[in-house]
Design a protein around this motif. Structure first.
Motif, mmCIF file in Angstrom:
data_model
loop_
_atom_site.group_PDB
_atom_site.id
_atom_site.type_symbol
_atom_site.label_atom_id
_atom_site.label_comp_id
_atom_site.label_asym_id
_atom_site.label_seq_id
_atom_site.Cartn_x
_atom_site.Cartn_y
_atom_site.Cartn_z
ATOM 1 N N MET A 48 12.308 1.153 20.208
ATOM 2 C CA MET A 48 11.453 2.067 21.170
ATOM 3 C C MET A 48 12.381 1.806 22.329
ATOM 4 N N PRO A 49 13.128 2.628 23.079
ATOM 5 C CA PRO A 49 13.738 2.593 24.248
ATOM 6 C C PRO A 49 12.990 2.181 25.340
ATOM 7 N N ALA A 50 13.455 1.349 26.378
ATOM 8 C CA ALA A 50 12.632 1.227 27.468
ATOM 9 C C ALA A 50 12.227 2.098 28.647
ATOM 10 N N GLY A 51 11.202 2.019 29.101
ATOM 11 C CA GLY A 51 11.121 2.912 30.275
ATOM 12 C C GLY A 51 10.187 4.112 29.961
ATOM 13 N N LEU A 52 9.455 4.378 28.842
ATOM 14 C CA LEU A 52 8.725 5.379 28.289
ATOM 15 C C LEU A 52 7.274 4.885 28.942
ATOM 16 N N GLU A 53 6.448 5.762 29.609
ATOM 17 C CA GLU A 53 5.263 5.715 30.262
ATOM 18 C C GLU A 53 4.549 5.884 28.797
ATOM 19 N N VAL A 54 3.621 5.109 28.467
ATOM 20 C CA VAL A 54 2.904 5.095 27.262
ATOM 21 C C VAL A 54 1.253 5.533 27.543
ATOM 22 N N THR A 103 6.934 1.001 28.094
ATOM 23 C CA THR A 103 7.803 0.236 27.027
ATOM 24 C C THR A 103 8.925 -0.498 27.852
ATOM 25 N N THR A 104 8.933 -1.739 27.198
ATOM 26 C CA THR A 104 9.917 -2.637 27.645
ATOM 27 C C THR A 104 11.285 -2.691 27.032
ATOM 28 N N GLY A 105 11.548 -1.969 25.715
ATOM 29 C CA GLY A 105 12.677 -2.069 24.989
ATOM 30 C C GLY A 105 12.418 -3.179 23.894
ATOM 31 N N THR A 106 11.614 -3.825 23.941
ATOM 32 C CA THR A 106 11.159 -4.995 22.872
ATOM 33 C C THR A 106 10.277 -4.360 21.722
ATOM 34 N N PRO A 107 10.385 -5.002 20.814
ATOM 35 C CA PRO A 107 9.495 -4.541 19.753
ATOM 36 C C PRO A 107 7.809 -4.544 20.149
ATOM 37 N N ILE A 108 7.288 -3.235 19.560
ATOM 38 C CA ILE A 108 5.851 -3.119 19.710
ATOM 39 C C ILE A 108 5.077 -3.286 18.559
ATOM 40 N N GLY A 109 4.295 -4.462 18.468
ATOM 41 C CA GLY A 109 3.360 -5.056 17.545
ATOM 42 C C GLY A 109 2.251 -4.412 17.608
ATOM 43 N N PHE A 110 1.570 -4.034 16.586
ATOM 44 C CA PHE A 110 0.060 -3.615 16.625
ATOM 45 C C PHE A 110 -0.725 -3.934 15.538
ATOM 46 N N ILE A 142 32.108 -5.955 20.371
ATOM 47 C CA ILE A 142 31.852 -5.709 21.584
ATOM 48 C C ILE A 142 31.651 -4.149 21.558
ATOM 49 N N PHE A 143 32.423 -3.444 20.784
ATOM 50 C CA PHE A 143 32.536 -1.852 20.985
ATOM 51 C C PHE A 143 31.132 -1.618 20.136
ATOM 52 N N ASP A 144 30.786 -2.150 19.401
ATOM 53 C CA ASP A 144 29.473 -1.769 18.434
ATOM 54 C C ASP A 144 28.345 -2.138 19.234
ATOM 55 N N ALA A 145 28.406 -3.189 19.984
ATOM 56 C CA ALA A 145 27.201 -3.485 21.161
ATOM 57 C C ALA A 145 27.203 -2.424 22.164
ATOM 58 N N LEU A 146 28.245 -2.020 22.699
ATOM 59 C CA LEU A 146 28.321 -1.018 23.674
ATOM 60 C C LEU A 146 27.793 0.104 23.185
ATOM 61 N N LEU A 147 28.006 0.678 21.981
ATOM 62 C CA LEU A 147 27.286 1.897 21.339
ATOM 63 C C LEU A 147 25.939 1.764 21.303
ATOM 64 N N LEU A 148 25.425 0.423 20.486
ATOM 65 C CA LEU A 148 23.917 0.150 20.552
ATOM 66 C C LEU A 148 23.266 0.289 21.870
ATOM 67 N N ASN A 149 23.921 -0.300 22.987
ATOM 68 C CA ASN A 149 23.195 -0.119 24.117
ATOM 69 C C ASN A 149 23.019 1.204 24.847
ATOM 70 N N ARG A 150 23.433 2.112 24.068
ATOM 71 C CA ARG A 150 23.138 3.631 24.564
ATOM 72 C C ARG A 150 21.741 3.883 24.550
ATOM 73 N N VAL A 151 21.287 3.330 23.337
ATOM 74 C CA VAL A 151 19.659 3.579 22.997
ATOM 75 C C VAL A 151 18.617 2.501 23.767
ATOM 76 N N SER A 152 19.069 1.725 24.487
ATOM 77 C CA SER A 152 18.178 0.700 25.221
ATOM 78 C C SER A 152 17.234 1.239 26.238
ATOM 79 N N ARG A 153 17.528 2.310 26.834
ATOM 80 C CA ARG A 153 16.706 3.047 27.911
ATOM 81 C C ARG A 153 16.215 4.537 27.103
ATOM 82 N N ILE A 154 15.301 4.858 27.715
ATOM 83 C CA ILE A 154 14.764 6.465 27.248
ATOM 84 C C ILE A 154 15.423 7.379 28.072
#
Lengths: 358, 358, 358, 358
Positions: free
Chosen positions: D28-34, D74-81, B346-358
């Motif tokens: 790639m974090p979510a929310g970046l205007e591309v 960006t949605t936070g999901t992988p960007i395939g190209f 859970i703690f690892d996932a909490l840290l990882l979640n910090r990079v989910s949004r720009i």
């Protein structure tokens, strides 16, 4: 976060209603003769629209391999591939944009990422698993070189259980019927149950049993990389999976140690075996050469063909009117996914095992 | 292969009868005030010899932290630690050198590596899990900062089941008795069963239930890194674990989709919740803010206090005469291990979640 | 973040003035006979106080191996080890607590982590490299099994350059003198320069050349894992390293393609070689069987034995009064570190190469 | 092995003359205007045929994004190209099948993998770097949000050196001329040199300087993940790169510590800076907020437009007759690749830094 495996590694991409899904398979050793029809055959086993008891959606699920195979053989370089999304019908999903379907990923994705591709579940759609089928099909072909076979089958739907043990079946029995239960009588009951559930606009869950035959001794790692921990992670990453056990599994908790110890025996060829296989082919996290067998529990999926109450993104109560085409039971199509993930785990462990001795 | 976690990562080392076991915790953020007594307390919960129903072996299991904590706080650098092995009695194990104990890792380790440290199971000994306790205790302390609590308890021993649901209990109920079942009546029956099994030189398995309360929304990743897949991998990496499920789990396979959908509701504070929690706090692999709960099945362990038939490394039939001091049931001591692994995930996932949004 | 390697992986821990430094070596294959004296010998080559031209600090740098080696051989399980810090003198550093030494890591660590262990550089101290020496020494012993030898030597100090090419030397020439330059005349000049620089309370930089002889064909990966990219990452992770090149390196930019192409030739034994070796033994990221050679530039380190201006943690101007015992030139002690990191890279690549073909 | 990055991770695939090249960008974090045009613009800067001094091959290098971007963000999901290979002319390469070009990857790939895609270098072709441009362009857009800018330029071709320091230039100066040297006079000499070299059927190398402006304090990790070690690995993974240094680099080895220490100063706004920047913006592996600058040495590439001696796969001496269309100097097209790799490293480090404090 979208990669699976240590050496033999799939990185998948794609939303259900985007341009395409696909992936990159890294770490496939060079020199494997590839049967591309066999890959497509596996995709066809997962494909929607294949029978009356699965979703009627139409997707050809044709894989196009872009790299890594040259003159029929793997080159050791990454295998890129795409599967185009044909049946996009994105407008069907416009009503999904502003609401959260119950027991789906809509709410959690939106909260995590601040937004989501709402069309057909986007990245949370089981469509993503088609990429795993491709990697798994290649892993199966590689494993065949080493005499290792992976198969799975439906062993329970709702309360209809297949009573015969896995030892009664081989891989050739799996596709005898549309529910992928290798016993025709039980299969008929399962199909009947799914049909009734479908007719009532409901869904039903079940259990898939997976088997690995011919597995070499020595695959898997002692501590965190135990072979069954890798299998558990693989299986629980499949959409709708709720549980995993292997060997005697949950049933073993009622038994005594003296009842379940697998006594070693030496057969007439001088090979070491165990007289029983409660261990499920894995001891201390490492394969012992006996059959590996495990179970995966799947929930009844949440997309019903009836109206359901839910909330919209503003938190207002709304009614979600059923439409679209959905699976009343995911298990028939999940069987090849379980096989694919198991094949990936075993092949990866086989490669990793090459560095266990100097 | 001996590391666990993506950002918050434990690498463990050590054999049960070597000089010491220990580990390195990498990725602990800087600035956490560390309660070292609380770490030792968790180790004491796992320690052998703590009650009549566990092994009588004596190990002080005193952790010595070597780095990464300065003036009472984490510094962001790796936390190295060791736990010395006091009670080595290596000679006790000389008879193990040339034989393979049934349902143990002796055979598979020997086949994989060409040799093994045979003393007390070496690396395959559950003694290795003490290192996980240390990392888990630190993760627990970090999670407490975020209002997240992890606990586990014994919910079944043999056929003695705790019938009350997890919602009846809190973390303070766990250690009320030596079997770590939070209901005293059921606990008494469990203790009685274990005592009888022990007296007969046998062993018994059971189920541990784990709970995460206060988990933030958004932890876990969509595809391979689903939060429950990480939990499954964590739990199945614990010695003697044979199965894992979460939420409705294996019990859900008999139910219909309409029976198990978790309807969203908005409470009076405007917070989104679900009216039921069959999902087990995770939807689409991502936490939804409800309680996370899961089960781990443990087998009756293979080391019996009676003679057993087996083979030696030459394949000859031999009788293994019981000696040493062993657990008739591992669950009481496995409860803190389940908690530790869950806290790490859970703690690892909490840290990882910090990079989910720009 | 404190791990290095893919298969053969070191995770290090420890601050210069904490209890101990150490590490865990994961991925060492089973069955290697280990010469523990040879490990200690490598540590002694890095140890402070070994000659007049290095720091006078006294550290015995005695390694204690805690796991993973049993009856003289590696077991395939992780090798944990510690090196105690004897000469802590932490009070010497009390004046460092509230100021940032110029061109050190004090400021950046404090900004990144909010605090730091200020004693002797803490984690940023080159003392951490002792852990790499241990892993490198084991890698060297493993490589020797495959006929591969790694060595390095000082090829420049300030403006004193060794003019002879690497082909003039073997590993036995390295330790002929305290500066570890294999040519005695040049070494004498280097030692003289370092002595003068030391007397003036200053420091001086230089270049270390590394060589890998007997490297098998096929090590390294095509794209991001090019063998020279791995070497570059390894070398640039050493304290005070400012530059890396291999083969013709920076000197090649002035030349024409026609001048530097390495023509293939077949020798009398039928072996393919190149008539020149501007490629430095690596083509397309993969070793070609020729000698690998590379250079690492080291800056004159920032710790001077004279007063320097700087600021304190409040941003006030302060004078840092020199004290303590420091290296006027790090190269003599960095030679074994370069060797250790190169050995780790090559052995890791050798193991990875085992999975390149089916 | 075909992935780069820890959190922001590119996995690339594709051979120069296969169906397509491409990749998956995970993390790639979510929310970046591309800005998709800006991605294509970067690809155009790397594209063959863009000027008289680069290869005349025609490739449109049009990127098609398949996932991970929805409604412009960006949605936070992988960007395939994918980028299709248009100008395949595979038959041009039939003569390459059975011979090994000198100083290319032909021999090493064949030895490693047992075979290779011989068409135009296959996976070893610099065409692979187009995938890096896509990921780098996205990283650049993300960095711009944080006020961080990455640029690079040609600072030396053969013996023509740009004498002005990097501080004289900004990103807008780079593309003023076809050689991408920001000083027009020097650029004219460089272009002249490349033209002469091209006319003689030869090739020439040079140096690219990279700059990161506006980098936040705190990026990079203390030990193996030093920011400059990550940059070194990134740069050395580019085709034809032979050397890397940063800050004072190789030039610093001749200087004394007292000459190169970067004294801290507090400016009128209360910000801490250094009065000089010999450290190159990185201290102890962590960015200090000053400009980061580094150099990458490129060799004169091995594909000459003249006949060269070599051997075939049987070891026979053969003459390779020049044909095809090749770069006399790779630097003009390598400038955007250096930028892309640097942007990926810095953005990845920025994301990783989010977990440095509790």
């Amino acid at each position: 976060m979208n990669s699976f495996g240590e050496i033999f590694k799939l990185t998948s991409f794609g939303e259900s209603h985007g341009v395409a899904i696909g992936g990159v398979i890294d770490g496939m050793p060079a020199g494997l003769e590839v049967n591309q029809q066999a890959i497509q055959h596996e995709l066809n086993r997962r494909r929607p629209g294949q029978s009356e008891i699965v979703t009627a959606r139409k997707e050809s699920d044709t894989v196009k391999i872009l790299s890594g195979i040259f003159e029929g053989k793997t080159t050791g370089t990454p295998i890129g591939f795409v599967i185009e999304n044909n049946d996009q019908h994105s407008n069907d999903y416009e009503n999904m944009r502003s609401l959260f379907r119950p027991s789906h990923a809509d709410y959690t994705y939106s909260m995590k990422y601040g937004a989501r591709d709402h069309r057909g579940g986007g990245r949370s759609s089981a469509r993503e698993t088609a990429a795993r089928i491709v990697a798994g099909a290649l892993a199966k072909q590689a494993l065949a070189k080493y005499g290792i076979e992976v198969f799975a089958y439906t062993s329970q739907i709702g309360d209809i259980k297949l009573e015969k043990p896995y030892t009664s079946f081989t891989s050739t029995d799996v596709d005898k019927n549309v529910v992928r239960c290798p016993d025709d009588d039980t299969a008929a009951k399962m199909i009947d149950l799914i049909s009734k559930v479908k007719a009532s606009g409901d869904t039903v869950g079940g259990i898939i049993t997976g088997v690995v035959r011919g597995c070499h001794v020595g695959l898997g790692d002692p501590v965190f990389g135990k072979l069954h921990a890798r299998l558990a992670s693989a299986m629980m990453s499949i959409n709708a999976a709720k549980g995993f056990d292997y060997g005697m599994g949950f049933d073993g908790v009622n038994l005594l140690g003296s009842e379940v110890s697998d006594i070693f025996v030496k057969n007439s060829d001088g090979e070491v075996h165990t007289s029983t296989n409660n261990s499920g082919g894995i001891q201390g996290g490492i394969s012992n050469g006996e059959d590996i067998y495990f179970r995966v529990a799947f929930k009844p999926v949440a997309t019903l063909l009836r109206d359901v109450e839910t909330i919209d993104t503003q938190g207002n109560n709304v009614i979600l009117h059923a439409k679209g085409r959905h699976d009343p039971c995911v298990l028939p199509r999940a069987v090849p996914i379980v096989e694919a993930m198991a094949a990936m785990v075993i092949f990866d462990a086989l490669l990793l095992n090459r560095v266990s001795r100097i």
